[in-house]
Design a protein around this motif. Sequence first.
Motif, PDB file in Angstrom:
ATOM      1  N   THR A 113      10.410   8.053  -7.722  1.00 51.14           N
ATOM      2  CA  THR A 113       9.882   8.351  -6.240  1.00 51.14           C
ATOM      3  C   THR A 113       9.507   6.799  -5.704  1.00 51.14           C
ATOM      4  O   THR A 113       9.712   6.681  -4.464  1.00 51.14           O
ATOM      5  CB  THR A 113       8.493   8.969  -6.729  1.00 51.14           C
ATOM      6  N   LEU A 114       9.228   6.004  -6.641  1.00 53.33           N
ATOM      7  CA  LEU A 114       9.050   4.599  -6.190  1.00 53.33           C
ATOM      8  C   LEU A 114      10.546   3.952  -5.786  1.00 53.33           C
ATOM      9  O   LEU A 114      10.252   3.035  -4.826  1.00 53.33           O
ATOM     10  CB  LEU A 114       8.453   3.696  -7.425  1.00 53.33           C
ATOM     11  N   LYS A 115      11.367   4.197  -6.328  1.00 51.72           N
ATOM     12  CA  LYS A 115      12.822   3.625  -5.803  1.00 51.72           C
ATOM     13  C   LYS A 115      12.930   4.138  -4.408  1.00 51.72           C
ATOM     14  O   LYS A 115      13.499   3.578  -3.508  1.00 51.72           O
ATOM     15  CB  LYS A 115      13.709   4.298  -6.889  1.00 51.72           C
ATOM     16  N   LYS A 116      12.810   5.677  -4.283  1.00 57.66           N
ATOM     17  CA  LYS A 116      12.731   6.144  -2.756  1.00 57.66           C
ATOM     18  C   LYS A 116      11.942   5.463  -2.024  1.00 57.66           C
ATOM     19  O   LYS A 116      12.170   5.221  -0.770  1.00 57.66           O
ATOM     20  CB  LYS A 116      12.464   7.606  -2.841  1.00 57.66           C
ATOM     21  N   GLN A 117      10.633   5.050  -2.219  1.00 54.64           N
ATOM     22  CA  GLN A 117       9.790   4.372  -1.469  1.00 54.64           C
ATOM     23  C   GLN A 117      10.270   2.839  -1.001  1.00 54.64           C
ATOM     24  O   GLN A 117      10.116   2.515   0.311  1.00 54.64           O
ATOM     25  CB  GLN A 117       8.354   4.179  -2.117  1.00 54.64           C
ATOM     26  N   ILE A 118      10.972   2.388  -1.781  1.00 56.29           N
ATOM     27  CA  ILE A 118      11.405   0.762  -1.625  1.00 56.29           C
ATOM     28  C   ILE A 118      12.586   0.960  -0.671  1.00 56.29           C
ATOM     29  O   ILE A 118      12.606   0.267   0.357  1.00 56.29           O
ATOM     30  CB  ILE A 118      12.043   0.418  -2.954  1.00 56.29           C
ATOM     31  N   ARG A 173      13.243   3.749   1.425  1.00 54.41           N
ATOM     32  CA  ARG A 173      12.808   4.229   2.816  1.00 54.41           C
ATOM     33  C   ARG A 173      12.019   3.481   3.599  1.00 54.41           C
ATOM     34  O   ARG A 173      12.582   3.082   4.870  1.00 54.41           O
ATOM     35  CB  ARG A 173      11.687   5.525   2.452  1.00 54.41           C
ATOM     36  N   HIS A 174      11.274   2.464   3.000  1.00 55.32           N
ATOM     37  CA  HIS A 174      10.557   1.493   3.690  1.00 55.32           C
ATOM     38  C   HIS A 174      11.101   0.085   3.749  1.00 55.32           C
ATOM     39  O   HIS A 174      10.403  -0.780   4.411  1.00 55.32           O
ATOM     40  CB  HIS A 174       9.141   1.524   3.419  1.00 55.32           C
ATOM     41  N   GLN A 175      12.381  -0.197   3.055  1.00 55.53           N
ATOM     42  CA  GLN A 175      13.039  -1.460   3.279  1.00 55.53           C
ATOM     43  C   GLN A 175      12.028  -2.551   2.441  1.00 55.53           C
ATOM     44  O   GLN A 175      11.783  -3.488   3.104  1.00 55.53           O
ATOM     45  CB  GLN A 175      13.667  -1.717   4.309  1.00 55.53           C
ATOM     46  N   LEU A 176      11.437  -2.081   1.551  1.00 50.96           N
ATOM     47  CA  LEU A 176      10.497  -3.073   0.779  1.00 50.96           C
ATOM     48  C   LEU A 176      11.198  -4.116   0.192  1.00 50.96           C
ATOM     49  O   LEU A 176      12.283  -4.013  -0.499  1.00 50.96           O
ATOM     50  CB  LEU A 176       9.556  -2.221  -0.188  1.00 50.96           C
ATOM     51  N   LYS A 211       0.607  -0.623  -6.458  1.00 57.87           N
ATOM     52  CA  LYS A 211       1.364  -0.111  -7.775  1.00 57.87           C
ATOM     53  C   LYS A 211       2.670  -1.051  -7.700  1.00 57.87           C
ATOM     54  O   LYS A 211       3.080  -1.234  -8.786  1.00 57.87           O
ATOM     55  CB  LYS A 211       1.650   1.687  -7.601  1.00 57.87           C
ATOM     56  N   LEU A 212       3.414  -1.013  -6.647  1.00 58.02           N
ATOM     57  CA  LEU A 212       4.442  -1.771  -6.774  1.00 58.02           C
ATOM     58  C   LEU A 212       4.358  -3.088  -7.028  1.00 58.02           C
ATOM     59  O   LEU A 212       5.297  -3.809  -7.772  1.00 58.02           O
ATOM     60  CB  LEU A 212       5.397  -1.437  -5.420  1.00 58.02           C
ATOM     61  N   ALA A 213       3.285  -3.726  -6.597  1.00 55.84           N
ATOM     62  CA  ALA A 213       2.915  -5.067  -7.082  1.00 55.84           C
ATOM     63  C   ALA A 213       2.794  -5.271  -8.502  1.00 55.84           C
ATOM     64  O   ALA A 213       3.081  -6.116  -8.921  1.00 55.84           O
ATOM     65  CB  ALA A 213       1.932  -5.453  -6.080  1.00 55.84           C
ATOM     66  N   LEU A 214       2.014  -4.434  -9.085  1.00 56.12           N
ATOM     67  CA  LEU A 214       1.698  -4.439 -10.552  1.00 56.12           C
ATOM     68  C   LEU A 214       3.372  -4.546 -11.204  1.00 56.12           C
ATOM     69  O   LEU A 214       3.470  -5.109 -12.181  1.00 56.12           O
ATOM     70  CB  LEU A 214       0.712  -3.411 -10.753  1.00 56.12           C
ATOM     71  N   LEU A 215       4.101  -3.294 -10.867  1.00 54.61           N
ATOM     72  CA  LEU A 215       5.094  -3.173 -11.323  1.00 54.61           C
ATOM     73  C   LEU A 215       6.312  -4.555 -11.388  1.00 54.61           C
ATOM     74  O   LEU A 215       6.701  -4.807 -12.162  1.00 54.61           O
ATOM     75  CB  LEU A 215       6.021  -2.057 -10.842  1.00 54.61           C
ATOM     76  N   ALA A 216       6.160  -5.105 -10.004  1.00 53.61           N
ATOM     77  CA  ALA A 216       6.833  -6.240  -9.833  1.00 53.61           C
ATOM     78  C   ALA A 216       6.288  -7.333 -10.700  1.00 53.61           C
ATOM     79  O   ALA A 216       7.087  -8.265 -11.087  1.00 53.61           O
ATOM     80  CB  ALA A 216       6.744  -6.721  -8.265  1.00 53.61           C
ATOM     81  N   LEU A 217       4.863  -7.545 -10.951  1.00 53.36           N
ATOM     82  CA  LEU A 217       4.228  -8.570 -11.548  1.00 53.36           C
ATOM     83  C   LEU A 217       5.111  -8.477 -13.149  1.00 53.36           C
ATOM     84  O   LEU A 217       5.391  -9.471 -13.626  1.00 53.36           O
ATOM     85  CB  LEU A 217       3.020  -8.374 -11.867  1.00 53.36           C
TER      86      LEU A 217
END
Length: 240
Positions: free
Chosen positions: A79-84, A86-89, A171-177
């Motif tokens: 789901t998070l991969k799709k978010q990245i 989809r929104h080109q994060l 959530k993505l910021a925490l994962l990236a950290l």
Amino acid sequence: MAIYLPELSAHDVSFPPLSRALDDPDGLLAMGGDLSVQRLLSAYQQGIFPWFSEGDPLLWWSPSVRAVFPPDTLSLSRTLKKQIRRHQLHFSVNKAFVRVIKQCAAPRAKQPGTWILPAMQQAYTELHRQGHAHSVEVWQQDTLVGGLYGVQIGSLFCGESMFNLMPDTAKLALLALQCHLKQAAAGWIDCQMPNPFLLQLGVQPLPRPDYIKLLTRLRQQPMPTAHWAARDFSLDDNNG
């Protein structure tokens, strides 16, 4: 019943023993002092942090239960991969510290006030300038849409606050950290106190004595200064 709190000296950055922290309110240890770099570093190295609202004195805390993400707790789901995608994060570290702390301090829908007062912003910005406080940013093109900041003590990252302007970007910021930390260390993250959001992500409640043992070990394992040089990075490099 009146509460007695030790008042810190303006000329001494030491703190009372953690055994003197109150049970109610949980973890309240002392008041006063200042937000100098020396005092803040002394506090974090002992498992203490400042937390106070506008109009309150400067209050220092060491709660009886801490919230810690052990290494590999956070993972990049489909789901998070799709978010990245989809929104080109995309992600960075230390490229917008001041903007991140200002966004963390901004009023929220169910929380119109903030504890990240101008004095706190100034203090942590100075910590950042001296190489102790860091930020993780989540971007959509050139727009900052999520992030967090905190203090690095040895190989333990002591998180202070996070924000999101799009779903899942905190959530993505925490994962990236955690991904960024793992490039140079195990990846431990302290989030101060458990809350429903953190528990949902898998944070581990840790009694104060166990947290202090962990802190004592990790603070003796410094991370390379160059690891926090401002740069972009990809989660794909660490999560496949």
